[in-house]
Design a protein around this motif. Structure first.
Motif, mmCIF file in Angstrom:
data_model
loop_
_atom_site.group_PDB
_atom_site.id
_atom_site.type_symbol
_atom_site.label_atom_id
_atom_site.label_comp_id
_atom_site.label_asym_id
_atom_site.label_seq_id
_atom_site.Cartn_x
_atom_site.Cartn_y
_atom_site.Cartn_z
ATOM 1 N N ASP A 1 0.821 -1.220 0.000
ATOM 2 C CA ASP A 1 0.000 0.000 0.000
ATOM 3 C C ASP A 1 0.853 1.267 0.000
ATOM 4 O O ASP A 1 0.359 2.353 0.237
ATOM 5 C CB ASP A 1 -0.977 -0.022 1.189
ATOM 6 N N SER A 2 2.150 1.101 -0.297
ATOM 7 C CA SER A 2 3.028 2.269 -0.309
ATOM 8 C C SER A 2 3.664 2.476 -1.678
ATOM 9 O O SER A 2 3.813 1.529 -2.445
ATOM 10 C CB SER A 2 4.151 2.106 0.714
ATOM 11 N N ILE A 3 4.056 3.701 -1.962
ATOM 12 C CA ILE A 3 4.778 4.012 -3.201
ATOM 13 C C ILE A 3 6.006 4.855 -2.848
ATOM 14 O O ILE A 3 6.253 5.146 -1.680
ATOM 15 C CB ILE A 3 3.863 4.719 -4.231
ATOM 16 N N CYS A 4 6.778 5.233 -3.867
ATOM 17 C CA CYS A 4 8.024 5.955 -3.615
ATOM 18 C C CYS A 4 7.739 7.409 -3.224
ATOM 19 O O CYS A 4 6.811 8.046 -3.737
ATOM 20 C CB CYS A 4 8.918 5.928 -4.849
ATOM 21 N N TYR A 5 8.607 7.910 -2.362
ATOM 22 C CA TYR A 5 8.411 9.238 -1.793
ATOM 23 C C TYR A 5 9.724 10.014 -1.767
ATOM 24 O O TYR A 5 10.796 9.434 -1.611
ATOM 25 C CB TYR A 5 7.875 9.088 -0.370
ATOM 26 N N ALA A 6 9.643 11.311 -1.909
ATOM 27 C CA ALA A 6 10.791 12.186 -1.630
ATOM 28 C C ALA A 6 10.277 13.439 -0.954
ATOM 29 O O ALA A 6 9.189 13.938 -1.281
ATOM 30 C CB ALA A 6 11.538 12.542 -2.912
ATOM 31 N N GLY A 7 11.034 13.913 -0.002
ATOM 32 C CA GLY A 7 10.667 15.148 0.678
ATOM 33 C C GLY A 7 11.903 15.978 0.960
ATOM 34 O O GLY A 7 13.002 15.438 1.087
ATOM 35 N N SER A 8 11.716 17.273 1.033
ATOM 36 C CA SER A 8 12.856 18.127 1.377
ATOM 37 C C SER A 8 12.425 19.141 2.417
ATOM 38 O O SER A 8 11.250 19.485 2.525
ATOM 39 C CB SER A 8 13.389 18.828 0.130
ATOM 40 N N GLU B 1 16.813 25.289 -5.766
ATOM 41 C CA GLU B 1 16.584 24.353 -4.666
ATOM 42 C C GLU B 1 15.121 24.405 -4.283
ATOM 43 O O GLU B 1 14.510 25.463 -4.243
ATOM 44 C CB GLU B 1 17.438 24.741 -3.463
ATOM 45 N N THR B 2 14.595 23.235 -3.998
ATOM 46 C CA THR B 2 13.196 23.172 -3.628
ATOM 47 C C THR B 2 13.110 22.786 -2.161
ATOM 48 O O THR B 2 13.489 21.682 -1.788
ATOM 49 C CB THR B 2 12.465 22.141 -4.496
ATOM 50 N N SER B 3 12.671 23.702 -1.332
ATOM 51 C CA SER B 3 12.517 23.365 0.079
ATOM 52 C C SER B 3 11.052 23.094 0.358
ATOM 53 O O SER B 3 10.181 23.509 -0.392
ATOM 54 C CB SER B 3 13.036 24.506 0.945
ATOM 55 N N HIS B 4 10.802 22.390 1.447
ATOM 56 C CA HIS B 4 9.433 22.062 1.853
ATOM 57 C C HIS B 4 8.656 21.399 0.736
ATOM 58 O O HIS B 4 7.578 21.832 0.375
ATOM 59 C CB HIS B 4 8.692 23.306 2.334
ATOM 60 N N CYS B 5 9.237 20.392 0.181
ATOM 61 C CA CYS B 5 8.553 19.638 -0.864
ATOM 62 C C CYS B 5 8.191 18.264 -0.315
ATOM 63 O O CYS B 5 8.949 17.688 0.472
ATOM 64 C CB CYS B 5 9.484 19.514 -2.077
ATOM 65 N N ASN B 6 7.039 17.758 -0.677
ATOM 66 C CA ASN B 6 6.646 16.375 -0.390
ATOM 67 C C ASN B 6 6.026 15.826 -1.649
ATOM 68 O O ASN B 6 5.030 16.378 -2.123
ATOM 69 C CB ASN B 6 5.595 16.315 0.722
ATOM 70 N N ASP B 7 6.585 14.783 -2.195
ATOM 71 C CA ASP B 7 6.042 14.299 -3.459
ATOM 72 C C ASP B 7 6.191 12.769 -3.534
ATOM 73 O O ASP B 7 7.085 12.195 -2.914
ATOM 74 C CB ASP B 7 6.772 14.973 -4.626
ATOM 75 N N CYS B 8 5.333 12.141 -4.308
ATOM 76 C CA CYS B 8 5.346 10.685 -4.455
ATOM 77 C C CYS B 8 5.266 10.334 -5.932
ATOM 78 O O CYS B 8 4.843 11.143 -6.759
ATOM 79 C CB CYS B 8 4.145 10.049 -3.762
ATOM 80 N N GLY C 1 14.648 12.198 -8.619
ATOM 81 C CA GLY C 1 13.999 12.948 -9.687
ATOM 82 C C GLY C 1 12.855 13.798 -9.148
ATOM 83 O O GLY C 1 12.487 14.780 -9.766
ATOM 84 N N LEU C 2 12.317 13.417 -7.991
ATOM 85 C CA LEU C 2 11.280 14.248 -7.387
ATOM 86 C C LEU C 2 11.938 15.415 -6.645
ATOM 87 O O LEU C 2 13.139 15.395 -6.366
ATOM 88 C CB LEU C 2 10.455 13.433 -6.392
ATOM 89 N N CYS C 3 11.160 16.424 -6.305
ATOM 90 C CA CYS C 3 11.624 17.540 -5.468
ATOM 91 C C CYS C 3 12.920 18.153 -5.996
ATOM 92 O O CYS C 3 13.794 18.567 -5.215
ATOM 93 C CB CYS C 3 11.816 17.087 -4.018
ATOM 94 N N GLY C 4 13.085 18.142 -7.291
ATOM 95 C CA GLY C 4 14.256 18.771 -7.891
ATOM 96 C C GLY C 4 15.551 18.004 -7.724
ATOM 97 O O GLY C 4 16.630 18.530 -7.996
ATOM 98 N N ILE C 5 15.489 16.750 -7.247
ATOM 99 C CA ILE C 5 16.712 15.957 -7.075
ATOM 100 C C ILE C 5 17.208 15.527 -8.450
ATOM 101 O O ILE C 5 16.461 14.941 -9.229
ATOM 102 C CB ILE C 5 16.441 14.691 -6.223
ATOM 103 N N PRO C 6 18.479 15.830 -8.762
ATOM 104 C CA PRO C 6 18.985 15.389 -10.066
ATOM 105 C C PRO C 6 19.102 13.868 -10.109
ATOM 106 O O PRO C 6 19.367 13.233 -9.089
ATOM 107 C CB PRO C 6 20.364 16.043 -10.165
#
Ligand SMILES: *[C@@H]1O[C@H](CO)[C@@H](O)[C@H](O)[C@H]1NC(C)=O
Ligand SMILES: *[C@@H]1O[C@H](CO)[C@@H](O)[C@H](O)[C@H]1NC(C)=O
Ligand SMILES: *[C@@H]1O[C@H](CO)[C@@H](O)[C@H](O)[C@H]1NC(C)=O
Ligand SMILES: *[C@@H]1O[C@H](CO)[C@@H](O)[C@H](O)[C@H]1NC(C)=O
Ligand SMILES: *[C@@H]1O[C@H](CO)[C@@H](O)[C@H](O)[C@H]1NC(C)=O
Ligand SMILES: *[C@@H]1O[C@H](CO)[C@@H](O)[C@H](O)[C@H]1NC(C)=O
Length: 305
Positions: free
Chosen positions: A137-144, A186-193, A202-207
């Protein structure tokens, strides 16, 4: 290329008469079996799944008398009659050189769990090398976030519950703030899946700059020369866009491999089928994955039994 094809075709025809089957004497998942054996004229491939006393499944596979398989296949409820020890016994006949038919018998559905990069409080998330499986029930996540004292941007990568992800996505751009530093954003305060294997780089501006990471490494095998063979599987996650090649005895490419070795390639995945393995095929096989960031290697030894 034509030459290679002819060699393969010629070698294949020698063994084309009968089945090649995966042959393992107790692995936790049938997909883990990579040893090949040549079965006789009147034999088919089988898989037997049993449950050990600790409750975990164990898979055996190999050759089995075709007439007996036919008979067993017709008897319903075979597993039940064997006192719950054998949960499944299945045969198949249509194997070929690169895809023996008994790798998916006895209900081994491909795992549906996501695989995601996982790192905590990382300053350089594009260096993240850890991969974890997520629950169904989970997927990939990135947050900054901006660190309260150092004021650096830190990143968290991992799995996140789908419901939480839905909330992030509904809030989307309202909670993402970007600031420019020179030419990098730079992307601060990002939460993305995202719902794909390894997609959270690749999420939240991560190269997407990562050294190739192996998701499937070949194992060491001990084989009976001239009788058994092996499929060496080498696979990398797709994000780092690696090119893969094999080395054997210090050589690269088809010149390194004996004529009977078949190479099958797909994006991020190059397999060697060595069947049957002769004495001269024994040794260390090195899988080399290269991309714009760097090179990663992994290897497997074939040893005579
Ligand atoms: C490789 O060997 C390890 C340790 O014995 C085992 O856990 C793993 O399942 C094997 N993988 C394959 C692909 O055979
Ligand atoms: C395979 O079966 C056929 C037909 O029953 C028989 O003629 C042949 O001798 C068998 N071959 C072997 C190797 O047992
Ligand atoms: C072997 O089986 C695979 C999968 O079923 C198929 O894609 C491939 O064409 C077959 N190869 C030969 C030589 O029959
Ligand atoms: C394979 O064999 C090599 C050489 O003996 C050893 O260093 C390595 O740890 C083995 N790999 C695994 C996965 O067992
Ligand atoms: C992947 O790498 C190849 C060369 O190895 C390159 O041509 C291609 O543009 C790359 N693709 C991406 C999406 O980076
Ligand atoms: C390599 O082998 C694995 C496991 O048998 C299989 O899933 C994959 O499709 C193969 N890849 C190629 C390119 O043949």
């Amino acid at each position: 290329m034509l030459q290679i094809f002819i060699l393969v075709a010629a070698t294949a025809s020698v063994y084309a008469v009968t089945n090649q089957c995966f042959n393992c004497n107790g692995v936790p998942a049938q997909e883990d079996c990579d040893v090949l054996i040549q079965c006789g004229e009147n034999e088919s491939c089988f898989v037997r799944k049993s449950t050990q006393y600790n409750g975990k499944p164990l898979f055996e596979s190999g050759c089995f008398s075709k007439p007996t398989c036919d008979t067993l296949n017709q008897i319903a409820g075979l597993g039940k009659r064997e006192a719950g020890l054998t949960n499944c016994f299945e045969c198949c006949y249509t194997g070929n050189r690169t895809h023996p038919c008994n790798n998916k018998l006895c209900g081994t559905p491909p795992s549906r769990e996501r695989k995601c990069f996982s790192c905590s409080d990382a300053l350089h998330p594009d260096d993240c090398e850890t991969i974890i499986p997520c629950s169904e029930d989970s997927i990939c996540y990135a947050g900054s976030y901006r660190h309260p004292f150092s004021h650096e941007i830190r990143y968290n990568l991992g799995c996140q519950h789908k419901d939480t992800c839905r909330v992030f996505q509904s809030l989307a751009h309202g909670h993402v703030s970007s600031s420019s530093h020179g030419d990098s954003v730079e992307t601060s305060h990002c939460n993305d899946c995202c719902d794909d294997d390894y997609c959270n780089i690749g999420l939240c501006g991560i190269p997407k700059r990562v050294k190739p990471i192996f998701t499937y490494k070949p194992n060491n095998s001990t084989l009976r020369p001239d009788l058994e063979g092996v499929i060496l599987v080498c696979k990398t996650e797709p994000v780092s866009n690696a090119t893969i090649h094999w080395e054997f005895k210090g050589l690269t490419g088809s010149s390194a491999l004996s004529n009977g070795v078949k190479v099958s390639s797909a994006p991020n995945n190059v397999n060697l089928t060595i069947f049957p393995a002769h004495q001269g095929d024994m040794g260390e096989y090195i899988c080399v994955a290269t991309n714009s960031v760097g090179t990663s290697t992994t290897s497997a030894f074939l040893r005579p039994k």
